[in-house]
Motif scaffolding. Structure first.
Motif, PDB file in Angstrom:
ATOM      1  N   ASP A 155       0.851  -1.184   0.000  1.00  0.00           N
ATOM      2  CA  ASP A 155       0.000   0.000   0.000  1.00  0.00           C
ATOM      3  C   ASP A 155       0.891   1.240   0.000  1.00  0.00           C
ATOM      4  OD1 ASP A 155      -2.190   1.627   0.110  1.00  0.00           O
ATOM      5  OD2 ASP A 155      -3.008   0.808   1.965  1.00  0.00           O
ATOM      6  N   ALA A 156       0.927   2.020  -1.073  1.00  0.00           N
ATOM      7  CA  ALA A 156       0.038   1.826  -2.216  1.00  0.00           C
ATOM      8  C   ALA A 156       0.637   0.901  -3.270  1.00  0.00           C
ATOM      9  CB  ALA A 156      -0.257   3.185  -2.849  1.00  0.00           C
ATOM     10  N   ALA A 157       1.971   0.697  -3.258  1.00  0.00           N
ATOM     11  CA  ALA A 157       2.620  -0.108  -4.288  1.00  0.00           C
ATOM     12  C   ALA A 157       3.850  -0.787  -3.702  1.00  0.00           C
ATOM     13  CB  ALA A 157       3.001   0.759  -5.482  1.00  0.00           C
ATOM     14  N   ARG A 158       4.393  -1.739  -4.474  1.00  0.00           N
ATOM     15  CA  ARG A 158       5.567  -2.501  -4.031  1.00  0.00           C
ATOM     16  C   ARG A 158       6.710  -1.594  -3.621  1.00  0.00           C
ATOM     17  NH1 ARG A 158      10.534  -3.661  -6.263  1.00  0.00           N
ATOM     18  NH2 ARG A 158       9.971  -2.249  -7.948  1.00  0.00           N
ATOM     19  N   GLU A 159       6.866  -0.481  -4.305  1.00  0.00           N
ATOM     20  CA  GLU A 159       7.985   0.411  -4.008  1.00  0.00           C
ATOM     21  C   GLU A 159       7.964   0.915  -2.569  1.00  0.00           C
ATOM     22  OE1 GLU A 159       7.732   0.035  -8.314  1.00  0.00           O
ATOM     23  OE2 GLU A 159       6.217   0.463  -6.772  1.00  0.00           O
ATOM     24  N   ALA A 160       6.782   0.934  -1.944  1.00  0.00           N
ATOM     25  CA  ALA A 160       6.716   1.317  -0.533  1.00  0.00           C
ATOM     26  C   ALA A 160       7.479   0.313   0.317  1.00  0.00           C
ATOM     27  CB  ALA A 160       5.258   1.412  -0.071  1.00  0.00           C
ATOM     28  N   TRP A 161       7.455  -0.954  -0.059  1.00  0.00           N
ATOM     29  CA  TRP A 161       8.200  -1.985   0.666  1.00  0.00           C
ATOM     30  C   TRP A 161       9.703  -1.808   0.460  1.00  0.00           C
ATOM     31  CZ3 TRP A 161       5.320  -7.341   0.051  1.00  0.00           C
ATOM     32  CH2 TRP A 161       4.039  -7.223   0.621  1.00  0.00           C
ATOM     33  N   VAL A 162      10.081  -1.426  -0.748  1.00  0.00           N
ATOM     34  CA  VAL A 162      11.498  -1.171  -1.027  1.00  0.00           C
ATOM     35  C   VAL A 162      11.995  -0.013  -0.166  1.00  0.00           C
ATOM     36  CG1 VAL A 162      13.157  -0.421  -2.789  1.00  0.00           C
ATOM     37  CG2 VAL A 162      11.354  -2.067  -3.379  1.00  0.00           C
ATOM     38  N   LEU A 163      11.219   1.064  -0.112  1.00  0.00           N
ATOM     39  CA  LEU A 163      11.635   2.244   0.639  1.00  0.00           C
ATOM     40  C   LEU A 163      11.773   1.960   2.123  1.00  0.00           C
ATOM     41  CD1 LEU A 163       9.475   4.898  -1.220  1.00  0.00           C
ATOM     42  CD2 LEU A 163      11.981   4.780  -1.175  1.00  0.00           C
ATOM     43  N   ALA A 164      10.969   1.038   2.643  1.00  0.00           N
ATOM     44  CA  ALA A 164      11.084   0.701   4.070  1.00  0.00           C
ATOM     45  C   ALA A 164      12.461   0.169   4.419  1.00  0.00           C
ATOM     46  CB  ALA A 164      10.014  -0.329   4.439  1.00  0.00           C
ATOM     47  N   GLY A 165      13.138  -0.422   3.447  1.00  0.00           N
ATOM     48  CA  GLY A 165      14.463  -0.977   3.712  1.00  0.00           C
ATOM     49  C   GLY A 165      15.610  -0.043   3.381  1.00  0.00           C
ATOM     50  N   PRO A 188      10.310   9.604   3.328  1.00  0.00           N
ATOM     51  CA  PRO A 188       9.643   8.589   2.518  1.00  0.00           C
ATOM     52  C   PRO A 188       9.975   7.163   2.940  1.00  0.00           C
ATOM     53  CG  PRO A 188      11.522   9.487   1.336  1.00  0.00           C
ATOM     54  CD  PRO A 188      11.352  10.324   2.575  1.00  0.00           C
ATOM     55  N   CYS A 189      11.038   6.994   3.693  1.00  0.00           N
ATOM     56  CA  CYS A 189      11.397   5.651   4.157  1.00  0.00           C
ATOM     57  C   CYS A 189      10.610   5.279   5.412  1.00  0.00           C
ATOM     58  CB  CYS A 189      12.895   5.566   4.432  1.00  0.00           C
ATOM     59  SG  CYS A 189      13.912   6.018   3.002  1.00  0.00           S
ATOM     60  N   GLN A 190      10.358   6.261   6.238  1.00  0.00           N
ATOM     61  CA  GLN A 190       9.589   6.031   7.455  1.00  0.00           C
ATOM     62  C   GLN A 190       8.091   5.963   7.188  1.00  0.00           C
ATOM     63  OE1 GLN A 190      10.850   5.457  10.400  1.00  0.00           O
ATOM     64  NE2 GLN A 190      12.962   6.149  10.260  1.00  0.00           N
ATOM     65  N   GLU A 191       7.618   6.693   6.176  1.00  0.00           N
ATOM     66  CA  GLU A 191       6.181   6.783   5.902  1.00  0.00           C
ATOM     67  C   GLU A 191       5.906   6.587   4.411  1.00  0.00           C
ATOM     68  OE1 GLU A 191       4.034   9.820   8.529  1.00  0.00           O
ATOM     69  OE2 GLU A 191       6.031  10.725   8.249  1.00  0.00           O
ATOM     70  N   ALA A 192       6.402   5.498   3.879  1.00  0.00           N
ATOM     71  CA  ALA A 192       6.267   5.258   2.438  1.00  0.00           C
ATOM     72  C   ALA A 192       4.817   5.108   2.009  1.00  0.00           C
ATOM     73  CB  ALA A 192       7.058   4.005   2.047  1.00  0.00           C
ATOM     74  N   HIS A 193       3.945   4.712   2.922  1.00  0.00           N
ATOM     75  CA  HIS A 193       2.529   4.537   2.570  1.00  0.00           C
ATOM     76  C   HIS A 193       1.854   5.858   2.208  1.00  0.00           C
ATOM     77  CE1 HIS A 193       2.747   5.404   6.868  1.00  0.00           C
ATOM     78  NE2 HIS A 193       1.547   5.943   6.756  1.00  0.00           N
ATOM     79  N   VAL A 210      11.857   5.944  -5.305  1.00  0.00           N
ATOM     80  CA  VAL A 210      12.822   4.839  -5.308  1.00  0.00           C
ATOM     81  C   VAL A 210      13.938   5.119  -6.309  1.00  0.00           C
ATOM     82  CG1 VAL A 210      13.161   2.422  -5.965  1.00  0.00           C
ATOM     83  CG2 VAL A 210      11.275   3.055  -4.460  1.00  0.00           C
ATOM     84  N   ARG A 211      13.570   5.576  -7.498  1.00  0.00           N
ATOM     85  CA  ARG A 211      14.600   5.859  -8.501  1.00  0.00           C
ATOM     86  C   ARG A 211      15.542   6.954  -8.032  1.00  0.00           C
ATOM     87  NH1 ARG A 211      10.248   5.531 -12.261  1.00  0.00           N
ATOM     88  NH2 ARG A 211      10.282   7.798 -12.534  1.00  0.00           N
ATOM     89  N   ARG A 212      14.989   7.989  -7.403  1.00  0.00           N
ATOM     90  CA  ARG A 212      15.834   9.092  -6.950  1.00  0.00           C
ATOM     91  C   ARG A 212      16.789   8.653  -5.843  1.00  0.00           C
ATOM     92  NH1 ARG A 212      12.319  14.381  -5.812  1.00  0.00           N
ATOM     93  NH2 ARG A 212      14.428  15.178  -5.397  1.00  0.00           N
ATOM     94  N   LEU A 213      16.280   7.897  -4.880  1.00  0.00           N
ATOM     95  CA  LEU A 213      17.126   7.521  -3.750  1.00  0.00           C
ATOM     96  C   LEU A 213      18.174   6.489  -4.119  1.00  0.00           C
ATOM     97  CD1 LEU A 213      14.611   7.349  -0.758  1.00  0.00           C
ATOM     98  CD2 LEU A 213      16.039   9.253  -1.508  1.00  0.00           C
ATOM     99  N   THR A 214      17.842   5.599  -5.029  1.00  0.00           N
ATOM    100  CA  THR A 214      18.795   4.533  -5.397  1.00  0.00           C
ATOM    101  C   THR A 214      19.642   4.906  -6.598  1.00  0.00           C
ATOM    102  OG1 THR A 214      17.209   3.428  -6.865  1.00  0.00           O
ATOM    103  CG2 THR A 214      17.218   2.766  -4.534  1.00  0.00           C
ATOM    104  N   CYS A 224      17.717  -3.190  -0.642  1.00  0.00           N
ATOM    105  CA  CYS A 224      16.738  -2.713   0.344  1.00  0.00           C
ATOM    106  C   CYS A 224      15.902  -3.865   0.890  1.00  0.00           C
ATOM    107  CB  CYS A 224      15.818  -1.664  -0.290  1.00  0.00           C
ATOM    108  SG  CYS A 224      16.659  -0.143  -0.764  1.00  0.00           S
ATOM    109  N   SER A 225      15.757  -4.932   0.110  1.00  0.00           N
ATOM    110  CA  SER A 225      15.018  -6.109   0.555  1.00  0.00           C
ATOM    111  C   SER A 225      15.927  -7.201   1.075  1.00  0.00           C
ATOM    112  CB  SER A 225      14.169  -6.669  -0.600  1.00  0.00           C
ATOM    113  OG  SER A 225      13.265  -5.718  -1.091  1.00  0.00           O
ATOM    114  N   THR A 226      17.100  -7.348   0.466  1.00  0.00           N
ATOM    115  CA  THR A 226      17.974  -8.469   0.831  1.00  0.00           C
ATOM    116  C   THR A 226      18.847  -8.189   2.043  1.00  0.00           C
ATOM    117  OG1 THR A 226      19.693  -7.719  -0.717  1.00  0.00           O
ATOM    118  CG2 THR A 226      18.058  -9.283  -1.557  1.00  0.00           C
TER     119      THR A 226
END
Length: 264
Positions: A155-165, A188-193, A210-214, A224-226
């Motif tokens: 929520d809202a998209a997969r990229e929110a999960w990436v940003l959490a990491g 955006p990492c603390q409140e990606a939703h 995600v593109r900007r930060l990475t 961010c996931s691994t």
């Protein structure tokens, strides 16, 4: 154990499979934790769709029926109530999974079907309805399914999960994060939703952030996931559905490995 994923894209599968592996490696039985770093294939195998993908595409559910014999999609209500958003899609997905599981059993001696099925679907701007629809389909399928069912609702998209990491590792990344934080008015990492823009060119697009930060670096995004500690992913992922997904993997999937080693 053989695992099957329904999702929307290759990137989704990479994120989901990495997260499942993380939970197995860090929260599975000791023998699983010992083997996962060097021989993950001895612990779990991902069942492909037979069309070159490592996952089943949620957008192509109807097409899979063409090469699976005796598959019928059953329309209708769920416990007497109309299906919410995605309920019929998920019902069809579980029907496909049952057929695939039967085929997998026929291929192996001793029989080994599908141990767990994951349905991971971006919530976009329909979070409440889509979560309800997926739950309706799972509740129904749980009455007959021989596999565990895990729902992933980014929520809202997969990229929110990436940003959490994501955690800045260099001065350049810290500068990027500070700039994005100033523009958004929150981290955006603390409140990606809170990143809910569908247009990929606007500031609150999770894809753009995600593109900007990475630096639009595929390998950096994957880390961010691994590599991110599970505690960080859980803590930051409450609003985006990541915490709930990781908890479902721990509670529904990890127990499949029990206490002693067994063949995949």
């Amino acid at each position: 154990m053989r695992l099957l994923v329904f999702c929307e894209a290759d990137a989704d599968f990479r994120t989901v499979s990495a997260l499942v592996d993380r939970v197995l490696q860090e929260e599975g039985p000791v023998w699983v934790r010992d083997l996962m770093p060097s021989h993950p294939e001895s612990i779990r195998a991902w069942v492909g769709d037979g069309q070159g993908r490592s996952f089943f595409d949620l957008h192509n559910i109807a097409a899979y029926r063409r090469y699976l014999p005796n598959v019928r999609f059953m329309p209708g209500h769920f416990d007497g109530k109309p299906g919410a958003a995605g309920a019929q899609m998920a019902r069809n997905a579980f029907t496909i999974a049952r057929a695939v599981a039967r085929d997998e059993e026929k291929k192996r001696d001793p029989p080994a079907g599908v141990a767990a099925v994951f349905v991971v679907w971006d919530m976009d701007d329909q979070g409440e309805g889509r979560r309800h629809g997926l739950a309706q389909a799972r509740d129904e399928a749980s009455r007959w399914a021989r596999f565990r069912i895990v729902l992933g609702c980014p929520d809202a998209a997969r990229e929110a999960w990436v940003l959490a990491g994501f955690e800045a590792e260099t001065d350049e990344e810290r500068a990027r994060l500070d700039e994005v934080r100033r523009e958004l008015g929150f981290c955006p990492c603390q409140e990606a939703h809170r990143l809910r823009a569908k247009e990929e060119h606007v500031a609150r697009s999770p894809k753009l952030v995600v593109r900007r930060l990475t630096g639009d670096d595929f390998e950096r995004e994957a880390r961010c996931s691994t590599d991110a500690p599970l505690a960080r992913l859980r803590g930051r992922g409450v609003g985006s559905g990541l915490h709930a997904f990781l908890q479902e993997v721990k509670e529904r999937v990890v127990p499949l490995w029990g206490g002693s080693p067994s063949r995949t």
